[in-house]
Design an enzyme around this catalytic site. Structure first.
Site, mmCIF file in Angstrom:
data_model
loop_
_atom_site.group_PDB
_atom_site.id
_atom_site.type_symbol
_atom_site.label_atom_id
_atom_site.label_comp_id
_atom_site.label_asym_id
_atom_site.label_seq_id
_atom_site.Cartn_x
_atom_site.Cartn_y
_atom_site.Cartn_z
ATOM 1 N N GLU A 32 -8.205 4.168 9.074
ATOM 2 C CA GLU A 32 -8.114 3.285 9.986
ATOM 3 C C GLU A 32 -9.320 3.883 11.068
ATOM 4 O OE1 GLU A 32 -7.489 0.437 10.089
ATOM 5 O OE2 GLU A 32 -5.610 -0.050 9.435
ATOM 6 N N THR A 83 -2.220 14.424 11.899
ATOM 7 C CA THR A 83 -3.141 13.783 11.209
ATOM 8 C C THR A 83 -4.587 14.670 11.411
ATOM 9 O OG1 THR A 83 -2.292 11.678 12.079
ATOM 10 C CG2 THR A 83 -4.594 11.557 11.232
ATOM 11 N N LYS A 111 -5.459 8.710 17.500
ATOM 12 C CA LYS A 111 -5.295 10.044 16.737
ATOM 13 C C LYS A 111 -6.177 9.775 15.491
ATOM 14 C CE LYS A 111 -2.272 8.190 13.539
ATOM 15 N NZ LYS A 111 -2.203 8.568 12.109
ATOM 16 N N GLY A 121 0.811 -1.188 0.006
ATOM 17 C CA GLY A 121 0.029 -0.089 -0.045
ATOM 18 C C GLY A 121 0.844 1.229 -0.072
ATOM 19 N N SER A 140 -4.342 14.107 5.414
ATOM 20 C CA SER A 140 -4.822 12.833 6.244
ATOM 21 C C SER A 140 -5.952 12.606 5.684
ATOM 22 C CB SER A 140 -5.152 13.652 7.697
ATOM 23 O OG SER A 140 -5.874 12.970 8.553
ATOM 24 N N GLY A 174 4.572 7.096 14.351
ATOM 25 C CA GLY A 174 4.879 8.349 14.456
ATOM 26 C C GLY A 174 4.185 9.312 13.273
ATOM 27 N N ALA A 179 2.728 9.138 3.921
ATOM 28 C CA ALA A 179 3.518 8.153 3.015
ATOM 29 C C ALA A 179 4.205 8.999 1.987
ATOM 30 C CB ALA A 179 2.745 7.310 2.504
ATOM 31 N N SER A 217 3.698 10.647 10.145
ATOM 32 C CA SER A 217 4.163 10.289 8.870
ATOM 33 C C SER A 217 3.263 10.375 7.642
ATOM 34 C CB SER A 217 5.144 9.312 8.921
ATOM 35 O OG SER A 217 4.632 8.236 9.768
#
Length: 340
Positions: A285, A252, A195, A9, A258, A140, A144, A142
């Site tokens: 998620e 996020t 988060k 992914g 995000s 942490g 992608a 980040s």
């Protein structure tokens, strides 16, 4: 160092790209579940679905087939599947001797034999199905896309095993990625899971144009919720002021990349949850673990009003304006009391 990343992914691909460009000259293989995807990536030198327009490093190998076989001879295996697939992957990998770490963030939604249990964090899933693995998490703040572009990023390598933390630092600490070691895997995983739920709330706030004051309040009170749940599960309080707590939450909850924040914004604009999720093209998620976070908190007697409001919103029991009114209509409270 020989590294295998299991899952092609966006995040798995980005992590593999970063490791393949490490100054130490790591030998990196990115494993894809779909053989056709693996073949296309190997031929086109690009993950056109998840990271379009970003060329894969020439040294990065792409494979498919048996994931266990792909790990033979590796010094480190990275599981880059969504949370829903973690149990199956760890079950398959349970006999490996090298360090294994996962990238997914969330609580497992219990199904089948686990349906009667509260949702588990990733390390709790591992303890059930692969207790002998030396395992940990890389987490942490980040995105992608930024990691794939070698933009500066700081991550946390968390495990109770020093060998796992050291392997993750050796694999990924580079001029563009700074990796901090942390023994508090509980706190790091709670931060990474909660988060995402809170980002849906801030996306709702932004979508309704409630202003920066409201966003700041949600982030701050959300951090309090995250910390309460983490402490109840045995985490250290200082973890939530670090990269995997406050850092990941701020990214996020405010970043335009995000997916979870985007879900909240789309719901505020009148889209259904199904429409919002379909438009992303990726997994958000927070949508899948919000209810599980709330259930785990309730079982522990932890008050998480923002999380409850997000669950009611996702379930269709509250409209976006009603969710905001529910939070603003709560009784007065002392800021640092046990309740939110």
């Amino acid at each position: 160092m020989k590294i295998v990343v299991l899952g092609a992914g966006a995040w798995g691909t980005a992590v593999a790209m970063s490791a393949a460009q490490h100054p130490a000259g790591h030998q990196v293989t990115l494993w894809a579940r779909n053989p056709a995807q693996a073949s296309a990536m190997q031929t086109q030198h690009e993950n056109t679905h998840y990271l379009p327009g970003m060329a894969l490093p020439p040294a990065l190998q792409v494979a498919s087939g048996d994931p266990v076989a792909a790990c033979y001879g590796a010094d480190l295996a990275i599981v880059a599947t969504p949370m829903a697939a973690l149990r199956g992957m760890l079950t398959a990998l349970q006999g490996l001797s090298m360090p294994v770490a996962w990238l997914c963030k969330g609580f497992e939604s219990p199904t089948g034999a686990q349906a009667a249990d509260a949702g588990l964090l990733a390390h709790e899933v591992c303890a059930q199905v692969a207790p002998s693995l030396r395992s940990g998490v890389l987490s942490g703040p980040s995105f992608a896309q930024e990691v794939a572009r070698n933009q500066p990023t700081a991550l946390v390598a968390a495990s109770e095993h020093s060998s796992v933390r050291e392997a993750l630092v050796a694999a990924f600490h580079s001029p563009s990625v700074r990796v901090y070691a942390n023994e508090d895997i509980v706190g790091v995983e709670v931060g990474g899971a909660v988060k995402n739920v809170l980002a849906i709330a801030t996306g709702l706030c932004d979508g309704l144009a409630l202003g920066l004051n409201a966003r700041a309040a949600l982030i701050t009170r959300g951090l309090a919720e995250m910390t309460r749940l983490g402490l109840a599960l045995g985490a250290r309080p200082d973890t939530f002021m670090g990269l995997s707590g406050l850092g990941d939450l701020v990214l996020t909850a405010t970043g335009d990349l995000s997916r979870n924040r985007r879900v909240g914004m789309l719901l505020a604009q009148g889209h259904t949850l199904a429409q919002a999720v379909e438009s992303l093209g990726h997994v958000a998620e927070g949508v899948y673990c919000a209810r599980t976070v709330a259930q785990r908190a309730q079982a522990l007697g932890v008050d998480m009003p923002i999380t409850r409001a997000v669950v009611a919103l996702l379930d269709g029991r509250l409209s976006p304006p009603e969710a905001v009114a529910t939070l603003m209509g709560r009784d007065p409270a002392t800021e640092f009391a046990d309740r939110g």
